[in-house]
Design a protein around this motif. Sequence first.
Motif, mmCIF file in Angstrom:
data_model
loop_
_atom_site.group_PDB
_atom_site.id
_atom_site.type_symbol
_atom_site.label_atom_id
_atom_site.label_comp_id
_atom_site.label_asym_id
_atom_site.label_seq_id
_atom_site.Cartn_x
_atom_site.Cartn_y
_atom_site.Cartn_z
ATOM 1 N N GLY A 194 58.809 -12.137 -4.952
ATOM 2 C CA GLY A 194 59.076 -13.548 -5.165
ATOM 3 C C GLY A 194 58.667 -13.945 -6.564
ATOM 4 N N ALA A 195 57.801 -14.933 -6.673
ATOM 5 C CA ALA A 195 57.344 -15.388 -7.987
ATOM 6 C C ALA A 195 56.493 -14.312 -8.657
ATOM 7 N N LEU A 196 56.706 -14.150 -9.964
ATOM 8 C CA LEU A 196 55.854 -13.297 -10.797
ATOM 9 C C LEU A 196 55.006 -14.230 -11.651
ATOM 10 N N VAL A 197 53.699 -14.113 -11.510
ATOM 11 C CA VAL A 197 52.782 -15.047 -12.161
ATOM 12 C C VAL A 197 51.877 -14.276 -13.109
ATOM 13 N N VAL A 198 51.917 -14.639 -14.389
ATOM 14 C CA VAL A 198 51.082 -14.000 -15.410
ATOM 15 C C VAL A 198 50.048 -15.005 -15.898
ATOM 16 N N ASP A 199 48.788 -14.687 -15.666
ATOM 17 C CA ASP A 199 47.687 -15.564 -16.073
ATOM 18 C C ASP A 199 47.911 -17.004 -15.591
ATOM 19 N N GLY A 200 48.392 -17.115 -14.350
ATOM 20 C CA GLY A 200 48.555 -18.418 -13.730
ATOM 21 C C GLY A 200 49.852 -19.128 -14.009
ATOM 22 N N VAL A 201 50.739 -18.508 -14.788
ATOM 23 C CA VAL A 201 52.001 -19.150 -15.167
ATOM 24 C C VAL A 201 53.171 -18.293 -14.677
ATOM 25 N N GLY A 202 54.150 -18.915 -14.021
ATOM 26 C CA GLY A 202 55.327 -18.181 -13.575
ATOM 27 C C GLY A 202 56.163 -17.695 -14.739
ATOM 28 N N VAL A 203 56.619 -16.456 -14.655
ATOM 29 C CA VAL A 203 57.427 -15.865 -15.727
ATOM 30 C C VAL A 203 58.627 -15.157 -15.105
ATOM 31 N N PRO A 204 59.702 -14.934 -15.888
ATOM 32 C CA PRO A 204 60.874 -14.213 -15.364
ATOM 33 C C PRO A 204 60.633 -12.706 -15.343
ATOM 34 N N VAL A 205 61.505 -11.991 -14.643
ATOM 35 C CA VAL A 205 61.373 -10.529 -14.582
ATOM 36 C C VAL A 205 61.593 -9.899 -15.944
ATOM 37 N N SER A 206 62.214 -10.633 -16.870
ATOM 38 C CA SER A 206 62.474 -10.087 -18.208
ATOM 39 C C SER A 206 61.257 -10.152 -19.130
ATOM 40 N N HIS A 207 60.173 -10.769 -18.659
ATOM 41 C CA HIS A 207 58.963 -10.879 -19.476
ATOM 42 C C HIS A 207 58.398 -9.488 -19.775
ATOM 43 N N VAL A 208 58.057 -9.248 -21.042
ATOM 44 C CA VAL A 208 57.437 -7.978 -21.443
ATOM 45 C C VAL A 208 55.927 -8.193 -21.512
ATOM 46 N N PRO A 209 55.162 -7.524 -20.658
ATOM 47 C CA PRO A 209 53.719 -7.776 -20.604
ATOM 48 C C PRO A 209 52.989 -7.309 -21.855
ATOM 49 N N ARG A 210 51.877 -8.018 -22.145
ATOM 50 C CA ARG A 210 51.031 -7.696 -23.282
ATOM 51 C C ARG A 210 49.626 -7.383 -22.799
ATOM 52 N N SER A 211 48.876 -6.672 -23.590
ATOM 53 C CA SER A 211 47.526 -6.250 -23.202
ATOM 54 C C SER A 211 46.679 -7.442 -22.773
ATOM 55 N N GLY A 212 45.966 -7.218 -21.685
ATOM 56 C CA GLY A 212 45.048 -8.235 -21.194
ATOM 57 C C GLY A 212 45.644 -9.168 -20.168
ATOM 58 N N GLU A 213 46.964 -9.132 -19.994
ATOM 59 C CA GLU A 213 47.581 -10.033 -19.034
ATOM 60 C C GLU A 213 47.327 -9.571 -17.596
ATOM 61 N N HIS A 214 47.236 -10.561 -16.713
ATOM 62 C CA HIS A 214 47.041 -10.275 -15.289
ATOM 63 C C HIS A 214 48.281 -10.750 -14.531
ATOM 64 N N LEU A 215 48.942 -9.837 -13.860
ATOM 65 C CA LEU A 215 50.169 -10.125 -13.131
ATOM 66 C C LEU A 215 49.893 -10.209 -11.639
ATOM 67 N N VAL A 216 50.393 -11.267 -11.027
ATOM 68 C CA VAL A 216 50.367 -11.402 -9.573
ATOM 69 C C VAL A 216 51.806 -11.346 -9.080
ATOM 70 N N VAL A 217 52.084 -10.415 -8.173
ATOM 71 C CA VAL A 217 53.416 -10.267 -7.588
ATOM 72 C C VAL A 217 53.378 -10.883 -6.194
ATOM 73 N N ARG A 218 54.046 -12.008 -6.036
ATOM 74 C CA ARG A 218 54.063 -12.690 -4.742
ATOM 75 C C ARG A 218 55.272 -12.258 -3.911
ATOM 76 N N ALA A 219 55.165 -12.443 -2.614
ATOM 77 C CA ALA A 219 56.286 -12.133 -1.725
ATOM 78 C C ALA A 219 57.328 -13.240 -1.793
ATOM 79 N N VAL A 220 58.528 -12.937 -1.350
ATOM 80 C CA VAL A 220 59.604 -13.924 -1.305
ATOM 81 C C VAL A 220 59.209 -15.054 -0.355
#
Length: 255
Positions: free
Chosen positions: A62-88
């Motif tokens: 479902g939602a992809l949340v990086v450091d508390g902010v929703g981002v698209p699947v096209s986001h390229v992660p950077r060092s130090g980021e925390h990703l939360v993968v939520r269910a649909v």
Amino acid sequence: MTKPPVPGTPAAKQQITVEVDPGLRLFVAHERREGVTALVTDGVSTLGHVVESLGVPLTEAGALVVDGVGVPVSHVPRSGEHLVVRAVERPQRVPGAPLRFLLDVHLGTLARRLRLLGVDAAYESEDIGDPALAALSARERRVMLSRDRGLLRRRELWAGAYVYSDRPEDQLRDVLGRFAPVLVPWSRCTACNGPLREADKDAVADRLEHGTQAAYDVFAQCTVCERVYWRGAHHGHLETVVAEAVREFGGPDAA
């Protein structure tokens, strides 16, 4: 702040942490199912690739949340980021087309039960292969239902969903709870998915055995394959399936 790589040079490795929703952890390797996982990415891959590399089909994310902010699947992660993968989120809405399904060769019982409830459920009784199934999903704009993770990762799919159980009754509850389709029981042919119409007994007499003609007066017929239906010996079991589904998920006969 991480600088973008100079064109023509390798991208710098990026270290991130990932937390996967508990409902999705069955897709993840055992050693990564508890808590937060540290990952090193190549600095080029998107979050979509990262999620799939963990084993989670994007159809289930479902939602992809990086450091508390929703981002698209096209986001390229950077060092130090925390990703939360939520269910649909449920019920899941499928935009842009009437809700219709396509089931693979292993889900025949589920297909028949969906049709029994009036849900448009195409089903391939033969294994036509993943590319053909994905192309059919795209061409007819049907949600692909499967337990095959590889099939659900095909890019040409219009939409898809993983069927979590191998028990037909649980599969049915899962699909109805996830997509909330409109239920119109007894309106589709369980054999071919075509619409049913009321049939005059005399008009279908040549398709009935003598005992059936004598015992029953109410019939329906498929407008596509012309199969004839009546309330036979197995009708009580089917009525139970329908009643339970309508009671839990709604329909024209729900109280």
